[in-house]
Scaffold this active site. Structure first.
Site, PDB file in Angstrom:
ATOM      1  CE  LYS A  52      35.235  24.022  39.098  1.00 37.40           C
ATOM      2  NZ  LYS A  52      36.609  23.526  38.813  1.00 37.40           N
ATOM      3  CG  ASN A  97      38.908  41.070  35.690  1.00 39.66           C
ATOM      4  OD1 ASN A  97      39.740  41.578  36.413  1.00 39.66           O
ATOM      5  ND2 ASN A  97      38.688  39.747  35.661  1.00 39.66           N
ATOM      6  CB  SER A 150      48.181  45.989  36.548  1.00 43.86           C
ATOM      7  OG  SER A 150      49.207  45.485  37.385  1.00 43.86           O
ATOM      8  CE1 TYR A 165      49.121  41.551  33.439  1.00 38.71           C
ATOM      9  CE2 TYR A 165      50.428  43.100  34.722  1.00 38.71           C
ATOM     10  CZ  TYR A 165      49.291  42.329  34.574  1.00 38.71           C
ATOM     11  OH  TYR A 165      48.313  42.358  35.539  1.00 38.71           O
ATOM     12  CE  LYS A 169      46.560  44.088  33.066  1.00 35.93           C
ATOM     13  NZ  LYS A 169      45.124  43.835  33.115  1.00 35.93           N
ATOM     14  CB  ILE A 198      45.497  40.179  43.770  1.00 35.37           C
ATOM     15  CG1 ILE A 198      45.393  41.721  43.694  1.00 35.37           C
ATOM     16  CG2 ILE A 198      44.250  39.571  44.412  1.00 35.37           C
ATOM     17  CD1 ILE A 198      45.190  42.458  44.991  1.00 35.37           C
TER      18      ILE A 198
HETATM   19  N1  LIG Z   1      46.544  38.722  40.350  1.00 41.52           N
HETATM   20  C1  LIG Z   1      47.237  39.840  40.371  1.00 41.52           C
HETATM   21  O1  LIG Z   1      48.216  39.984  41.139  1.00 41.52           O
HETATM   22  C2  LIG Z   1      46.858  40.988  39.489  1.00 41.52           C
HETATM   23  C3  LIG Z   1      47.426  42.247  39.749  1.00 41.52           C
HETATM   24  C4  LIG Z   1      47.083  43.331  38.943  1.00 41.52           C
HETATM   25  C5  LIG Z   1      46.193  43.163  37.893  1.00 41.52           C
HETATM   26  N2  LIG Z   1      45.664  41.932  37.660  1.00 41.52           N
HETATM   27  C6  LIG Z   1      44.732  41.826  36.544  1.00 41.52           C
HETATM   28  O2  LIG Z   1      43.484  41.377  37.010  1.00 41.52           O
HETATM   29  C7  LIG Z   1      42.808  40.655  35.985  1.00 41.52           C
HETATM   30  C8  LIG Z   1      42.375  39.303  36.526  1.00 41.52           C
HETATM   31  O3  LIG Z   1      43.543  38.649  36.998  1.00 41.52           O
HETATM   32  P1  LIG Z   1      43.468  37.338  37.893  1.00 41.52           P
HETATM   33  O4  LIG Z   1      44.640  37.396  38.798  1.00 41.52           O
HETATM   34  O5  LIG Z   1      42.099  37.138  38.452  1.00 41.52           O
HETATM   35  O6  LIG Z   1      43.784  36.253  36.742  1.00 41.52           O
HETATM   36  P2  LIG Z   1      43.308  34.732  36.558  1.00 41.52           P
HETATM   37  O7  LIG Z   1      44.299  34.147  35.628  1.00 41.52           O
HETATM   38  O8  LIG Z   1      43.078  34.076  37.886  1.00 41.52           O
HETATM   39  O9  LIG Z   1      41.883  34.897  35.838  1.00 41.52           O
HETATM   40  C9  LIG Z   1      41.788  35.434  34.545  1.00 41.52           C
HETATM   41  C10 LIG Z   1      40.539  34.913  33.874  1.00 41.52           C
HETATM   42  O10 LIG Z   1      40.483  35.503  32.574  1.00 41.52           O
HETATM   43  C11 LIG Z   1      40.123  34.502  31.623  1.00 41.52           C
HETATM   44  N3  LIG Z   1      40.651  34.862  30.295  1.00 41.52           N
HETATM   45  C12 LIG Z   1      41.934  34.893  29.887  1.00 41.52           C
HETATM   46  N4  LIG Z   1      42.012  35.231  28.590  1.00 41.52           N
HETATM   47  C13 LIG Z   1      40.742  35.441  28.159  1.00 41.52           C
HETATM   48  C14 LIG Z   1      40.166  35.825  26.914  1.00 41.52           C
HETATM   49  N5  LIG Z   1      40.912  36.036  25.827  1.00 41.52           N
HETATM   50  N6  LIG Z   1      38.825  35.949  26.848  1.00 41.52           N
HETATM   51  C15 LIG Z   1      38.043  35.711  27.927  1.00 41.52           C
HETATM   52  N7  LIG Z   1      38.534  35.351  29.136  1.00 41.52           N
HETATM   53  C16 LIG Z   1      39.863  35.219  29.253  1.00 41.52           C
HETATM   54  C17 LIG Z   1      40.763  33.225  32.160  1.00 41.52           C
HETATM   55  O11 LIG Z   1      40.146  32.060  31.626  1.00 41.52           O
HETATM   56  C18 LIG Z   1      40.560  33.388  33.670  1.00 41.52           C
HETATM   57  O12 LIG Z   1      39.330  32.835  34.099  1.00 41.52           O
HETATM   58  C19 LIG Z   1      43.793  40.573  34.807  1.00 41.52           C
HETATM   59  O13 LIG Z   1      43.516  41.615  33.897  1.00 41.52           O
HETATM   60  C20 LIG Z   1      45.130  40.818  35.488  1.00 41.52           C
HETATM   61  O14 LIG Z   1      46.081  41.342  34.608  1.00 41.52           O
HETATM   62  C21 LIG Z   1      45.965  40.847  38.425  1.00 41.52           C
END
Ligand SMILES: NC(=O)c1ccc[n+]([C@@H]2O[C@H](COP(=O)([O-])OP(=O)(O)OC[C@H]3O[C@@H](n4cnc5c(N)ncnc54)[C@H](O)[C@@H]3O)[C@@H](O)[C@H]2O)c1
Length: 260
Positions: A52, A97, A150, A165, A169, A198
């Site tokens: 998508k 990521n 993070s 977590y 990180k 985020i």
């Molecule tokens: N959203 C936040 O507040 C935040 C803050 C700090 C860090 N992060 C980090 O940023 C990154 C992305 O986070 P997000 O908020 O976009 O998360 P999200 O859950 O929206 O997206 C994560 C994506 O990773 C994919 N995924 C999960 N496990 C997987 C695997 N084993 N193999 C392949 N793909 C996999 C999922 O299908 C999803 O599409 C993560 O590492 C998260 O820890 C997020």
């Protein structure tokens, strides 16, 4: 003719993959890399969502395709990197990521729950950075690897419990520095990004986290969550030729959350 600073940010001809690229932060970074001129593989466990995303992004950039891979499986990761390299001809930028979060109290956490988070967030980043590094070493032209850490690597989030977590990180940052030093003579730069809160599926649609958003925004000096697009510029900077002396660094982007 001297190239101006804005032109230096262009990523034309660069070949990249973004893991966890189907949605959230990964999707936003993939969009930015494409807009800057790179070819991008959207890598995700969820291939339907990745397809998508490709359909949404295909008019922006020169070339974008989806690849399914589970970052915790070495064979999946190796296959993904060789598919990207053969599809694009080479690999220059890896954005590692994909990540997950479990909010479970330490005393209640099962070993399987602990392992799951460490598997995806630490082993997954190691495996994808390792496979990308191997490919870049083979090509002999260097490259840029960017890992998503993070702010949780730097502070302990409150009130939700998430020790696995936070530990995963913090390890991503030390892994990033280690790879940066190991591969410095290969001209492979390795950096990490540490986002604050985020607004993505991970935060906005998680039943355990959603009720905490008001509490978090009260604590964030900017009094709001960040948006995924607010991480785009740092990713483009790190991916390209504007940052040759930047390696082994972590970039906190959190609306000043970790300052207080
Ligand atoms: N959203 C936040 O507040 C935040 C803050 C700090 C860090 N992060 C980090 O940023 C990154 C992305 O986070 P997000 O908020 O976009 O998360 P999200 O859950 O929206 O997206 C994560 C994506 O990773 C994919 N995924 C999960 N496990 C997987 C695997 N084993 N193999 C392949 N793909 C996999 C999922 O299908 C999803 O599409 C993560 O590492 C998260 O820890 C997020």
């Amino acid at each position: 003719m001297v190239m101006g600073i804005i032109e230096k940010f262009r990523l034309d001809g660069k070949k990249a993959f973004v893991t966890g690229g189907a949605r959230g932060i990964g999707k936003s970074i993939a969009t930015a890399l494409l807009e800057a001129g790179a070819d991008v593989a959207i890598v995700d466990l969820d291939i339907a969502e990745a397809n998508k995303t490709v359909a949404e992004l295909k008019d922006i950039g020169p070339k974008v395709f989806a690849a399914q891979a589970d970052m915790t499986k070495p064979a999946d990761v190796e296959k993904m990197v060789s598919t990207v390299a053969s599809e694009f001809g080479e690999l220059n930028v890896a954005f590692c990521n994909a990540g997950i979060c479990l909010n479970v109290k330490a005393e209640d956490m099962t070993y399987e729950q602990w392992r799951k988070v460490i598997d995806v967030n630490l082993d997954g980043v190691f495996l994808s950075a390792q496979a990308a590094g191997r490919q870049m070493i083979k090509q002999g032209k260097g490259g840029s690897i960017i890992n998503t850490a993070s702010m949780s690597a730097h502070i302990v989030n409150f009130p939700q419990p998430q020790c696995s977590y936070n530990a995963s990180k913090a390890a991503v940052i030390q892994l990033t520095k280690s790879l940066a030093v190991e591969w410095v003579d290969k001209n492979i730069r390795v950096n990490s990004i540490s986002p604050g809160y985020i607004g993505t599926e991970l935060t906005l649609n998680s039943p355990s986290l959603k009720p905490l958003i008001e509490q978090w925004t009260a604590l964030i000096p900017q009094h709001r969550l960040g948006r995924p697009d607010e991480l785009q510029a740092i990713a483009v900077y790190l991916a390209g030729d504007t940052s040759p002396y930047t390696t082994g660094s972590d970039f906190i982007i959190d609306g000043a959350f970790t300052c207080i």
